[in-house]
Design a protein around this motif. Sequence first.
Motif, short mmCIF file in Angstrom:
data_model
loop_
_atom_site.label_atom_id
_atom_site.label_comp_id
_atom_site.label_asym_id
_atom_site.label_seq_id
_atom_site.Cartn_x
_atom_site.Cartn_y
_atom_site.Cartn_z
N CYS A 173 0.83 -1.21 0.00
CA CYS A 173 0.00 0.00 0.00
C CYS A 173 0.86 1.26 0.00
O CYS A 173 0.50 2.28 -0.61
N GLY A 174 2.00 1.21 0.68
CA GLY A 174 2.91 2.35 0.68
C GLY A 174 3.44 2.62 -0.72
O GLY A 174 3.50 3.77 -1.17
N ALA A 175 3.85 1.57 -1.41
CA ALA A 175 4.34 1.73 -2.78
C ALA A 175 3.22 2.22 -3.70
O ALA A 175 3.44 3.09 -4.56
N ALA A 176 2.03 1.68 -3.51
CA ALA A 176 0.89 2.09 -4.34
C ALA A 176 0.58 3.57 -4.15
O ALA A 176 0.20 4.26 -5.10
N THR A 177 0.75 4.07 -2.94
CA THR A 177 0.49 5.48 -2.67
C THR A 177 1.37 6.38 -3.53
O THR A 177 0.92 7.37 -4.09
N VAL A 178 2.64 6.03 -3.65
CA VAL A 178 3.57 6.84 -4.46
C VAL A 178 3.17 6.78 -5.93
O VAL A 178 3.10 7.81 -6.61
N LEU A 179 2.91 5.60 -6.44
CA LEU A 179 2.61 5.46 -7.86
C LEU A 179 1.28 6.11 -8.23
O LEU A 179 1.15 6.72 -9.31
N ARG B 75 0.84 4.86 -17.48
CA ARG B 75 0.27 5.04 -16.15
C ARG B 75 0.48 3.77 -15.35
O ARG B 75 0.82 2.71 -15.90
N TYR B 76 0.27 3.90 -14.04
CA TYR B 76 0.36 2.74 -13.15
C TYR B 76 -1.05 2.26 -12.86
O TYR B 76 -1.86 2.98 -12.26
N ALA B 77 -1.32 1.05 -13.31
CA ALA B 77 -2.69 0.51 -13.27
C ALA B 77 -3.02 -0.02 -11.88
O ALA B 77 -2.89 -1.22 -11.60
N LEU B 78 -3.43 0.89 -11.02
CA LEU B 78 -3.78 0.55 -9.64
C LEU B 78 -5.07 1.28 -9.27
O LEU B 78 -5.24 2.44 -9.60
N PRO B 79 -5.98 0.61 -8.57
CA PRO B 79 -7.18 1.29 -8.10
C PRO B 79 -6.86 2.18 -6.90
O PRO B 79 -5.85 1.96 -6.21
N GLU B 80 -7.67 3.17 -6.65
CA GLU B 80 -7.44 4.10 -5.55
C GLU B 80 -7.36 3.37 -4.21
O GLU B 80 -6.58 3.75 -3.33
N ALA C 281 -3.71 -3.78 -4.00
CA ALA C 281 -2.36 -3.44 -4.45
C ALA C 281 -1.62 -4.67 -4.96
O ALA C 281 -0.40 -4.64 -5.12
N SER C 282 -2.33 -5.74 -5.24
CA SER C 282 -1.68 -7.01 -5.61
C SER C 282 -0.92 -6.93 -6.92
O SER C 282 -0.05 -7.76 -7.19
N ALA C 283 -1.22 -5.93 -7.76
CA ALA C 283 -0.49 -5.79 -9.02
C ALA C 283 0.99 -5.52 -8.80
O ALA C 283 1.81 -5.73 -9.70
N ALA D 95 3.21 -2.80 -12.40
CA ALA D 95 1.94 -2.06 -12.47
C ALA D 95 1.84 -1.18 -13.71
O ALA D 95 0.76 -0.64 -13.99
N PHE D 96 2.92 -1.02 -14.44
CA PHE D 96 2.93 -0.05 -15.54
C PHE D 96 2.16 -0.55 -16.76
O PHE D 96 2.16 -1.74 -17.07
N GLU D 97 1.52 0.39 -17.46
CA GLU D 97 0.86 0.05 -18.71
C GLU D 97 1.03 1.18 -19.72
O GLU D 97 1.16 2.35 -19.36
#
Length: 486
Positions: free
Chosen positions: A64-70, A82-87, A96-98, A399-401
Amino acid sequence: MGKKSLPDEELRLPIKLDSTSNGEYEPQPLTERLQWVNRTALQRADETSRRLGMSRRAFLRSSCGAATVLLTLNEVTACGGRYALPEEAQTEPEAASALEGREFLFDVQTHHVSIDRPWWQTSRPTLANFLLTTPQAKCGRSNQLECFDRDIFLKEVFLDSDTQVAVLSALWGTDDIAGIHIDEAALTRERVARMEGSPRLRIHGTVLPKDETHEQIRDRMHALVDRWKIDAFKLFPIWSSDGKGYRLDDPATGLFTIREGLRTGVKIFAVHKGLPLAGIPNAYTGCADVGPAAKAAPEATFLIYHSGYEPSLREGPYNPRAEKGVDALIRSLEENGIGKRGNVYAELGGVWRETMKDPEQAAHVLGKLLKHLGEDRILWGTDAIWYGSPQDQIQAFRAFEITPEFQERYGYPALTRRIKRKILGLNGARVYGLDPDEVQTAHRNDAVTREREEYKNDPQPSFQTYGPRTKRELLGLVRDRGSGDI
């Protein structure tokens, strides 16, 4: 493989968006946009960790910490990537499993130095001039170069990242100033092997075509293969003692060395291209000679480290007249008929680390390589430990697309999970003759895996960056060392 705790106030964001270089190029200034991303992500991490009842340390080392930055970076990205992550990835680990994965992960470019001999005690420029300018040099060891030694390498690569197999690549310089010798690299390989693992480490051997006679080159290459069992030769056309470098397709230097290497039975040549040395004019950072050399030696396999990327040149759509950057590599290959089934691979060490903080540029780099070289000719490399642990690069890549807009406009393929698996490890495995299934089976309960699982109970990632972060630091390095490659 020891661990070292950091006080909470020294914790850094888990995704490193900074202006650090690996010492080979001038650090690019941190834009206002990225400064905002770093400030905002840290503020959100503070707020979210309090709301979840977690320490900031625990939150930052979570997915979740990494997802916050991306996700924060997504907010200032115009288009293309973009980084394909839901809010909800900022608060829910499942979302954040991606950022996580069980794919075969083979890093074909990693580094460390030896502290078993005083190679830095000389009036000549050495790698130490660079290393001692970096934040990691203040890690608290009595000898600052211990901050870049074998133990730190093993922790950052095999404990603090998901890397399963790595190549310990060779460094520049003649034997008297080289930061690591072949016997020292072999010792690291042996130490990992003693940990009951299937082979987790491959090694390179440096060849200096312009600094030795043909007879010396021939003797060196045979010794590297016969005695030290190297897996590939490392070439630095950018470096020679006279500061002028050489061309891969020069019959007297580069091409002679390639053909002699082939006679040893080792067919892989890892070649530094791109990342020009700051302040040092050198025509041999470019890729104009790659295509001709690959055409002249079709039985050789060329791994083009850094893919010709130059940080001062912002990558955009492919320009078939380009003389620099990734486009120059593509151009050289196309002009010499080296296609998607050819003998040239593009490696991402330093490239992804620089462009992942600029998703539009990253989309162009990856899109062009996929379109012109193909999904089977791109290799994962991180240049660790010069940038610290490669885990942030791994998470971001997962997570990148490339957006549908860029796919349609430029003909870029989608960066699918299947393609990512190839880039992250399967392509490298094919080049180095590894069976990923056999390797992963052997890894399931080896000593490295057991220590990694134990380490997860109380991980201590530093999120440290090891390179010069400002132009002043880099210029100080250049003044000290003259020329070189790391």
